[in-house]
Design a protein around this motif. Sequence first.
Motif, short mmCIF file in Angstrom:
data_model
loop_
_atom_site.label_atom_id
_atom_site.label_comp_id
_atom_site.label_asym_id
_atom_site.label_seq_id
_atom_site.Cartn_x
_atom_site.Cartn_y
_atom_site.Cartn_z
N VAL A 172 1.10 -1.44 -0.08
CA VAL A 172 0.18 0.24 0.13
C VAL A 172 0.81 0.94 0.33
O VAL A 172 2.02 1.65 0.22
CB VAL A 172 -0.76 0.11 1.01
CG1 VAL A 172 -0.13 -0.34 2.65
CG2 VAL A 172 -2.17 0.85 1.09
N ASP A 173 0.47 2.20 -0.83
CA ASP A 173 1.30 3.39 -1.21
C ASP A 173 1.17 4.85 0.28
O ASP A 173 -0.47 4.84 0.81
CB ASP A 173 1.04 4.13 -2.29
CG ASP A 173 1.26 5.94 -2.26
OD1 ASP A 173 2.80 6.43 -1.19
OD2 ASP A 173 1.09 6.49 -3.08
N PHE A 174 1.64 4.31 1.66
CA PHE A 174 1.38 4.79 2.80
C PHE A 174 2.01 6.31 2.80
O PHE A 174 2.15 7.60 3.71
CB PHE A 174 1.56 4.35 4.20
CG PHE A 174 3.32 3.71 3.74
CD1 PHE A 174 3.99 4.65 3.98
CD2 PHE A 174 3.44 2.85 3.58
CE1 PHE A 174 5.46 4.80 3.89
CE2 PHE A 174 4.95 2.16 3.50
CZ PHE A 174 5.84 2.49 3.93
N SER A 175 2.02 7.04 1.24
CA SER A 175 3.19 8.11 0.84
C SER A 175 2.14 9.50 1.82
O SER A 175 2.52 10.44 2.19
CB SER A 175 3.59 8.82 -0.21
OG SER A 175 2.11 8.74 -0.31
N ASN A 176 0.77 9.37 1.28
CA ASN A 176 -0.23 10.23 1.83
C ASN A 176 -1.45 10.25 2.25
O ASN A 176 -2.67 10.65 1.56
CB ASN A 176 0.25 11.65 0.62
CG ASN A 176 -0.84 12.99 0.68
OD1 ASN A 176 -0.79 13.05 1.86
ND2 ASN A 176 -0.93 13.29 -0.77
N LEU A 177 -1.72 9.50 3.37
CA LEU A 177 -2.62 8.96 3.82
C LEU A 177 -3.74 10.74 4.71
O LEU A 177 -2.94 9.86 5.58
CB LEU A 177 -2.61 7.84 4.06
CG LEU A 177 -1.83 6.65 3.05
CD1 LEU A 177 -1.43 5.06 3.72
CD2 LEU A 177 -2.39 6.18 2.18
N GLY A 178 -4.81 10.09 4.17
CA GLY A 178 -5.28 10.97 5.42
C GLY A 178 -5.39 10.18 6.52
O GLY A 178 -5.58 8.88 6.64
#
Length: 262
Positions: A172-178
Motif C-alpha cells: 500500500v502507498d502510505f506516502s500521503n494517507l488521510g
Amino acid sequence: MTTTSPDLDATAALLDDAAREARGMDQLGLDASVAEAYDIQRRSMARREARGERLIGIKMGLTSRAKMAQVNITEVIWGQLTDAMVVENGGTMDASRFGQPRAEPEIAFRLGKSLSGVVTELEAWAAIEGVAPAVEILDSRFRNFKFNLADAIADNCSAAGLVVGPWTAPGVDFSNLGMCMSIDGRPVGIGSSAAILGHPIRTLVAAARLTAQYGGELRAGDIFLSGAPTAAVPLKPGMRVSLEVQSLGQCGFSVTTPSEGA
C-alpha cells in the motif's frame, strides 16, 4: 532555569521510578550531550527489562512541525517500546497507570528484517513486512510536558503506550494517507502521513542511522512507530479514542479507571 550535569545511573533511576509511580516531576534541565541522554534512556530501560518487560520496538518523536512546535524542540528523536506498553486494539487503557497521558495518530511498521546504520529508502522499504494504523500514548514524566532535548531523550521520548490496528501488506502507498483521530466521535486530529518528515519511510531511514549511532536496535519482528502528523491530545477517563487511516483501516481504545475496567 539552571541546567545540571547528570549522574547517569541516578538520573535513570529517578525517571524510571517516576514512570512506575505515574508521578510528575520538575524539568531536570540536563546539561548532557545527546549521547549521554541516550545512555540514561538505555539505563532506565534496562531497569524495566530487569523487572521482566520485553523490548518490542522503537518509536520516533518530533517528526512533524506540529509536534516540534508543541514541545519547542527541533530535532528528531527516538525511544523504546516494551510489551508492557501495549494496549489491545478495541481494549481499555487504565488511566491510573499514567500521570498526564496524551494520544497521537501514527503509522506503524512491522519489520521483517533488521536495519542498522546508513540505509537507503529502498532498503528501508524492503525491511517492512506490514503497515498499520496506530495510536501512541505519551506520558512525559515532566509536569506540563516541559523539557529540553536531553530531558526528552533521557525520559524515553515520553513513550508510555501503543495501540496497533490490523496489519496490511507493505504494498500500500502510505506516502500521503488521510488520518483522522477522534475522541467520542469528534475529530480532534486531522492530518496526512505526508506530514511525517514528508514521508513516513524517511523516519525509518533516520531511525536506522540514529539507533546505530546511539546504542539502539531495529530488529526483525519489531514494531516501529513512525511519528505523528498532528499534535498530541490530552486523555481523560471516560474517553473513547479512535483513529481512521485512509487505506489502512481503524484502531481505537477506551480510557478507564480501575473501577470501570473491573
